[in-house]
Design a protein around this motif. Structure first.
Motif, PDB file in Angstrom:
ATOM      1  N   THR A 129      40.139  71.320  64.713  1.00  0.00           N
ATOM      2  CA  THR A 129      40.006  71.402  66.249  1.00  0.00           C
ATOM      3  C   THR A 129      38.410  71.995  66.453  1.00  0.00           C
ATOM      4  N   ARG A 130      37.767  72.632  65.510  1.00  0.00           N
ATOM      5  CA  ARG A 130      36.363  73.205  65.873  1.00  0.00           C
ATOM      6  C   ARG A 130      35.461  72.076  65.790  1.00  0.00           C
TER       7      ARG A 130
ATOM      8  N   VAL B  59      40.446  75.104  75.614  1.00  0.00           N
ATOM      9  CA  VAL B  59      41.896  75.394  75.299  1.00  0.00           C
ATOM     10  C   VAL B  59      42.120  76.145  74.095  1.00  0.00           C
ATOM     11  N   GLY B  60      43.276  76.846  74.089  1.00  0.00           N
ATOM     12  CA  GLY B  60      43.813  77.696  73.004  1.00  0.00           C
ATOM     13  C   GLY B  60      44.819  78.652  73.384  1.00  0.00           C
ATOM     14  N   ASP B  61      45.690  78.917  72.388  1.00  0.00           N
ATOM     15  CA  ASP B  61      46.758  79.759  72.933  1.00  0.00           C
ATOM     16  C   ASP B  61      46.548  80.999  73.433  1.00  0.00           C
ATOM     17  N   LEU B  62      46.565  81.388  74.603  1.00  0.00           N
ATOM     18  CA  LEU B  62      46.272  82.636  75.194  1.00  0.00           C
ATOM     19  C   LEU B  62      47.217  83.505  75.125  1.00  0.00           C
TER      20      LEU B  62
ATOM     21  N   ILE C 284      32.524  63.074  64.618  1.00  0.00           N
ATOM     22  CA  ILE C 284      32.601  62.975  63.177  1.00  0.00           C
ATOM     23  C   ILE C 284      34.252  63.125  62.899  1.00  0.00           C
ATOM     24  N   GLY C 285      34.759  62.641  61.707  1.00  0.00           N
ATOM     25  CA  GLY C 285      35.926  62.714  61.195  1.00  0.00           C
ATOM     26  C   GLY C 285      36.027  62.175  59.850  1.00  0.00           C
TER      27      GLY C 285
ATOM     28  N   MET D 129      39.702  67.499  75.372  1.00  0.00           N
ATOM     29  CA  MET D 129      39.642  68.527  74.433  1.00  0.00           C
ATOM     30  C   MET D 129      41.131  68.394  73.761  1.00  0.00           C
ATOM     31  N   ILE D 130      41.329  68.226  72.451  1.00  0.00           N
ATOM     32  CA  ILE D 130      42.521  68.070  71.720  1.00  0.00           C
ATOM     33  C   ILE D 130      43.379  69.449  71.945  1.00  0.00           C
TER      34      ILE D 130
END
Length: 449
Positions: free
Chosen positions: A440-441, A225-228, A33-34, A174-175
């Motif tokens: 991104t979710r 992915v994510g800012d750890l 979707i988008g 994964m963006i």
């Protein structure tokens, strides 16, 4: 607690030109979707894959079911270099390498994808030969950029002389923001043993070789992915490994069997890596913050995170803790096991999602109903046909604010059917519509673990 019941907001039939017939069924394929046209309404992408693995047809359509464009050939077939005969273009074996995002930062969304080369006449399902990366204009389907770096085309399902199929088939883009642009313009994909990172110009940023590929001791099927570490750039949680934004290793450690599903989420006052296998939470350096253990989580098939219990501080983990079974455990932010319950049986017993349905608490989607944090089925979805059954034949879920009223709708598709079903919480106030919100979710929705 009062929970709003569901209304069928839209049933969106796929354009006839996108529907195939497989085993007597009218089949669409995998859905993304988008907002492809930029008009504030949700649009859809459907794709099919050669041999079920390599994307070979992509079509885009609107909320009204109107065709926008298509690329490739839904009837494309080539010789199978492994077993003889022909590989057909079919509904994918798993959700695969197709994502919708404004990857180049021009204000319009693109479709980022793998695609089979047009001239391929013979190929294998189990390698990436004859495949290229493409960025398609979301409005027209025209190719904005394409590339076939050697690091991609060399990837395959083999290690130690054996094909490790379970480790190979989950090929999801994964963006991420790896380079620190302040917005996500890069992406990561795991291809068997290889984890590759690319920027929006389809240049290879880095390449990591995963050591854990033998079932059930494999690393995560789909990385998160994510800012750890809080540096404004995203890291990669692969379960047994963690990678910094530049691909350097943060941790490499076998965490136990069935590290199938992983997340990067806020755990208390810090970001953390969450791993389904035996119910674990790690900090940015890979140090343990929580470990429930194999006795409590013998096979951590899926893990999701949300504010499922508003009577408790923090958010909770929902873990499908007993493999491909309907057994779910709810765990508090303090690591306390709150409840163990059973959701409905479904063909694959996977496919959970956190849904912000409205009200104080999040709900847990499990095909095909919504459950509260105590395991009670609180929302059923009217007029939803039975799923088709089989490996992928059940209702996959996007949670997304399509109506622009700050609640999330439930967007469902069965890859072996020919329609998308959208449910919203009653009552629907059409005057509250503020446009579809794509983040991104939605782009990095888990879909399957």
């Amino acid at each position: 607690m009062s929970v709003a019941q569901a209304l069928l907001y839209k049933r969106v039939a796929l354009p006839e030109a996108f529907v195939s017939v497989e085993d007597g069924r009218r089949v669409g394929g995998d859905i993304r979707i988008g907002d492809l046209t930029g008009d504030g309404q949700v649009d859809f992408v459907v794709y099919k894959a050669l041999g079920g693995i390599k994307p070979s047809f992509i079509g885009a359509f609107t909320l009204a079911g109107e065709m926008l464009w298509s690329v490739g050939d839904k009837g494309f077939s080539v010789e199978d270099s492994d077993e003889g005969g022909m590989l057909q273009t079919v509904s994918p074996d798993r959700p695969g390498p197709v994502a919708v995002w404004d990857i180049d930062g021009d204000g319009n969304q693109e479709v980022v994808c793998f695609m089979v080369d047009e001239g391929v006449s013979r190929t294998s399902k189990w390698n990436l030969e004859g495949v290229h990366l493409a960025i398609l204009d979301g409005r027209t389907g025209e190719v904005k950029r394409r590339a076939a770096p050697a690091e991609l085309t060399r990837c395959n399902a083999y290690a130690g002389g054996e094909a490790h199929v379970a480790n190979y088939v989950h090929q999801r883009l994964m963006i991420a923001d790896l380079v620190g642009n302040g917005r996500a313009q890069d992406f990561v994909v795991k291809l068997g043993n290889d984890v590759l990172a690319f920027n929006h110009e389809l240049e290879v940023l880095w390449h990591y070789r995963n050591k854990w590929y033998r079932y059930p001791g494999h690393a995560a099927y789909i990385p998160a992915v994510g800012d750890l570490d809080g540096d404004g750039r995203d890291e990669v949680n692969g379960g047994h490994f963690g990678l910094d934004h530049d691909g350097s290793v943060l941790w490499e450690r076998f965490l136990g069997d069935n590290a199938d599903s992983v997340l990067v989420e806020a755990w208390g006052d810090r970001a953390a890596a969450i791993v389904s296998g035996s119910g674990q939470v790690l900090d940015a350096a890979g140090e343990c913050l929580l470990h429930l253990g194999e006795e409590m989580v013998p096979h951590g098939q899926e893990v999701r995170y949300g504010n499922f219990r508003v009577d408790l501080p923090g958010r909770e983990l929902a873990i499908r803790y007993n493999g491909h079974h309907p057994d779910v455990m709810m765990v508090s932010a303090a690591g306390e096991i709150l409840d163990c319950f059973r959701v409905d049986e479904s063909p694959n017993n996977t496919g959970m999602e956190t849904v912000r349905w409205g009200g104080d608490a999040d709900l847990l989607y499990s095909p095909a109903a919504l459950f509260d944090g105590r395991g009670r089925k609180v929302v059923t979805l009217p007029d939803l046909p039975p799923p088709s059954g089989g490996k992928m034949g059940w209702y996959h879920c996007f949670a997304a604010d399509l109506c622009g009223d700050e609640r999330e709708e439930v967007v469902l598709y069965d890859p072996y059917s020919d329609a998308v079903y959208i449910y919203t919480a009653a009552p629907l106030d059409a005057g509250a519509f503020g446009g579809y919100q794509h983040g991104t979710r939605q782009c990095n929705a888990r879909l399957l673990d």
